[in-house]
Design a protein around this motif. Structure first.
Motif, mmCIF file in Angstrom:
data_model
loop_
_atom_site.group_PDB
_atom_site.id
_atom_site.type_symbol
_atom_site.label_atom_id
_atom_site.label_comp_id
_atom_site.label_asym_id
_atom_site.label_seq_id
_atom_site.Cartn_x
_atom_site.Cartn_y
_atom_site.Cartn_z
ATOM 1 N N ALA A 156 -2.083 1.692 12.818
ATOM 2 C CA ALA A 156 -0.814 1.943 13.506
ATOM 3 C C ALA A 156 0.353 1.432 12.671
ATOM 4 O O ALA A 156 1.414 2.066 12.605
ATOM 5 N N LEU A 157 0.156 0.298 12.017
ATOM 6 C CA LEU A 157 1.210 -0.275 11.181
ATOM 7 C C LEU A 157 1.505 0.634 9.988
ATOM 8 O O LEU A 157 2.665 0.826 9.615
ATOM 9 N N ILE A 158 0.465 1.212 9.408
ATOM 10 C CA ILE A 158 0.660 2.170 8.309
ATOM 11 C C ILE A 158 1.517 3.339 8.790
ATOM 12 O O ILE A 158 2.500 3.728 8.148
ATOM 13 N N GLY A 159 1.152 3.893 9.946
ATOM 14 C CA GLY A 159 1.887 5.041 10.476
ATOM 15 C C GLY A 159 3.330 4.711 10.803
ATOM 16 O O GLY A 159 4.248 5.477 10.474
ATOM 17 N N MET A 160 3.561 3.566 11.457
ATOM 18 C CA MET A 160 4.920 3.188 11.846
ATOM 19 C C MET A 160 5.801 2.891 10.637
ATOM 20 O O MET A 160 6.972 3.293 10.581
ATOM 21 N N MET A 161 5.249 2.193 9.642
ATOM 22 C CA MET A 161 6.044 1.840 8.466
ATOM 23 C C MET A 161 6.305 3.058 7.590
ATOM 24 O O MET A 161 7.366 3.182 6.972
ATOM 25 N N LEU A 162 5.350 3.965 7.530
ATOM 26 C CA LEU A 162 5.534 5.199 6.767
ATOM 27 C C LEU A 162 6.664 6.021 7.383
ATOM 28 O O LEU A 162 7.596 6.461 6.694
ATOM 29 N N PRO A 191 10.602 6.615 -1.361
ATOM 30 C CA PRO A 191 11.769 5.892 -0.831
ATOM 31 C C PRO A 191 11.476 4.410 -0.620
ATOM 32 O O PRO A 191 11.516 3.890 0.497
ATOM 33 N N ASN A 192 11.210 3.705 -1.719
ATOM 34 C CA ASN A 192 10.768 2.311 -1.598
ATOM 35 C C ASN A 192 11.893 1.349 -1.229
ATOM 36 O O ASN A 192 11.632 0.251 -0.740
ATOM 37 N N HIS A 193 13.159 1.732 -1.464
ATOM 38 C CA HIS A 193 14.260 0.879 -1.007
ATOM 39 C C HIS A 193 14.269 0.813 0.523
ATOM 40 O O HIS A 193 14.418 -0.259 1.110
ATOM 41 N N ALA A 194 14.111 1.972 1.158
ATOM 42 C CA ALA A 194 14.066 2.022 2.622
ATOM 43 C C ALA A 194 12.846 1.268 3.144
ATOM 44 O O ALA A 194 12.919 0.570 4.162
ATOM 45 N N LEU A 195 11.733 1.401 2.446
ATOM 46 C CA LEU A 195 10.506 0.688 2.836
ATOM 47 C C LEU A 195 10.713 -0.822 2.774
ATOM 48 O O LEU A 195 10.253 -1.562 3.657
ATOM 49 N N LEU A 198 0.832 -1.205 0.000
ATOM 50 C CA LEU A 198 0.000 0.000 0.000
ATOM 51 C C LEU A 198 0.869 1.258 0.000
ATOM 52 O O LEU A 198 0.635 2.187 -0.783
ATOM 53 N N LEU A 199 1.886 1.295 0.872
ATOM 54 C CA LEU A 199 2.749 2.475 0.975
ATOM 55 C C LEU A 199 3.616 2.655 -0.270
ATOM 56 O O LEU A 199 3.955 3.780 -0.641
ATOM 57 N N SER A 200 3.967 1.546 -0.928
ATOM 58 C CA SER A 200 4.808 1.637 -2.128
ATOM 59 C C SER A 200 4.085 2.298 -3.285
ATOM 60 O O SER A 200 4.713 2.745 -4.252
ATOM 61 N N ARG A 201 2.764 2.387 -3.198
ATOM 62 C CA ARG A 201 1.972 3.003 -4.265
ATOM 63 C C ARG A 201 1.835 4.512 -4.081
ATOM 64 O O ARG A 201 1.370 5.202 -4.979
ATOM 65 N N GLY A 207 18.818 5.777 0.430
ATOM 66 C CA GLY A 207 18.397 7.156 0.196
ATOM 67 C C GLY A 207 17.940 7.433 -1.222
ATOM 68 O O GLY A 207 17.706 8.597 -1.583
ATOM 69 N N LYS A 208 17.811 6.388 -2.030
ATOM 70 C CA LYS A 208 17.358 6.559 -3.420
ATOM 71 C C LYS A 208 15.837 6.616 -3.486
ATOM 72 O O LYS A 208 15.135 5.879 -2.772
#
Length: 479
Positions: free
Chosen positions: A329-335, A363-367, A172-175, A355-356
């Protein structure tokens, strides 16, 4: 030796962060940040901690523990609001301390926060899995033992639901942030409604006798911890503070805020006010429904209290929404955690790959790295012994930010912009915030402080073996 200490105190130019973070999309509004903050703060803990802390430490005065913790969190939140308004950079305390105190101190603050996010992702994912399994079990759906718990726990090998939920949130966050924010806003409204339902239904089952005595007489528990008196309330504060740390997740995303000068203070302080009202309300209703001792060793006090008072259907609804609440909460923490990792990579303190940004400036590498660590901690290794490290790491960062206001003020209107929000009662309030965070940290159990020390030593080894030699700040000096 003098040059060595000068190197540790080398400060980052705020214009560098402003330039690097300018590629992140500024799409988040006050509404999004309040939803993000409430979604992260009002999480698993509101459905468990009021009953647990009442039985173990504070009795009916658990509401005072929540209130005292909220006062400390509020003092720190004022400092966060001014910092985020003056420096809307990704990475929150890590980036701010880098600018005002120097790289070494920024590393300490950021490393402490990184412990929070790694462990919090695992903690929430595993808690969500346990609650989801509890809801599905009466329907006849059960996972094999090997797939239902962490390695070595009750015959478990891997916690499948914990893995799946981390992967789902990462997808979800990667989108994009705006898509995640829309989902978060809807789920947070549902969660708050469920909490309000519990409060109003619970009011009908309150017995005044359960509030007496409101502050029980002091005694020592078998494990040496305090129960009753001001000592019990203080012990409750340290146990409860975990509930309030979520407002850091707002600050970590400040580079993606629309009009951050106004958005950040309103988001941070607004979400904290809503959370305090909900926590204190649930605490007072819960200890009024049944004697506080009834919640001893009860992992689901809210659902239990509703069922025991004849509201089984409402208990099911509230517990179902509790699972949804953990998802927010998981959305917030992972973001927030992915933005912090991105900040380390952005500065060369960890591999620059982190940092790419991708083609959509995310920042999907960090995610990806955060997700993998979350899966490993939450699905394979038992993590309960690390739970209080979440609070320990965050409180260290809170102390840095509080005292950092003294270094920030002289630079406002010079190399840093004048923020639209300033911490009131300066210069007294920053000291009060620092003392408050220190006292809560001191109240944590010995294991939590010991694990924090181990994490700190590991961080120092990493900094002196990698970060100090690869940081872009150091390389810029050699040019």
């Amino acid at each position: 030796m003098g040059k060595f200490f000068e190197r540790l105190a080398l400060k980052e130019d705020p214009k560098v962060y402003q330039d690097k973070d300018s590629h992140l999309k500024q799409v988040l509004t006050v509404k999004d940040f309040i939803a993000l903050g409430v979604g992260t703060i009002v999480s698993t803990s509101i459905f468990t901690l009021p009953g647990v802390v009442a039985a173990q430490h504070a009795g009916p005065a658990v509401a005072l523990s929540f209130l005292a913790a909220a006062i400390v969190a509020g003092l720190v939140a004022f400092a966060y609001a001014e910092m985020a308004s003056a420096m809307p950079f990704a990475g929150s305390a890590y980036s701010w301390i880098n600018v005002i105190f120097g790289e070494f101190f920024g590393w300490i603050a950021g490393w402490a926060l990184l412990a929070e996010y790694f462990i919090a992702v695992a903690f929430v994912a595993s808690g969500l899995s346990a609650n989801l399994q509890g809801l599905l079990s009466p329907l006849g759906f059960t996972l094999p033992k090997s797939l239902s718990a962490a390695f070595g726990t009750n015959g478990g090998v891997i916690d499948l639901f914990a893995v799946l939920v981390v992967v789902l949130v990462a997808f979800l966050l990667s989108r994009g942030v705006s898509e995640a924010a829309r989902v978060e806003n809807i789920l947070v409204v549902l969660k708050v409604l469920a909490i309000l339902i519990f409060v109003f239904v619970g009011l009908s089952a309150i017995k005044a006798a359960n509030y007496s005595p409101f502050i029980p007489a002091y005694r020592q528990n078998a494990d040496g911890s305090a129960f009753g008196g001001w000592q019990g309330i203080y012990a409750g504060v340290s146990s409860i503070f975990l509930s309030y740390i979520g407002f850091d997740s707002i600050a970590a995303n400040s580079a993606e805020a629309k009009d951050p000068q106004k958005t950040m203070p309103r988001g941070i302080l607004g979400s904290l006010v809503i959370a305090v009202i909900l926590f204190v309300s649930v605490s007072l209703v819960l200890v009024g429904m049944f004697k506080y001792s009834a919640y001893a060793n009860n992992a689901e006090p809210v659902g239990w209290a509703l069922r025991e008072s004849g509201h089984g259907m409402i208990a099911t609804v509230v517990q179902s929404v509790a699972v949804v609440g953990m998802f927010t909460a998981l959305i917030g923490m992972m973001l927030a955690g992915s933005r912090l990792l991105y900040s380390f990579g952005r500065d060369g303190m960890l591999p620059k790959w982190l940092g790419k940004l991708n083609q959509n400036n995310l920042p999907n590498h960090a995610l990806l790295v955060l997700s993998i660590v979350g899966v490993v901690l939450g699905a394979i290794f038992p993590f309960s012994f690390l739970a209080q490290l979440v609070s320990a790491g965050t409180l260290i960062a809170f102390m840095f930010v509080s005292i950092g206001i003294y270094a920030l003020r002289p630079r406002e209107g010079k190399d840093l912009p004048l923020p639209s929000f300033k911490m009131p009662l300066y210069p007294v309030m920053p000291t009060l915030a620092f003392i408050g965070a220190f006292l809560v940290f001191w109240g944590l159990d010995k294991d939590a402080k010991l694990y924090a020390l181990f994490w700190f030593i590991f961080g120092m080894i990493l900094y002196f073996s990698y970060g100090i030699r690869h940081s872009y700040l150091a390389k810029s000096l050699k040019k």
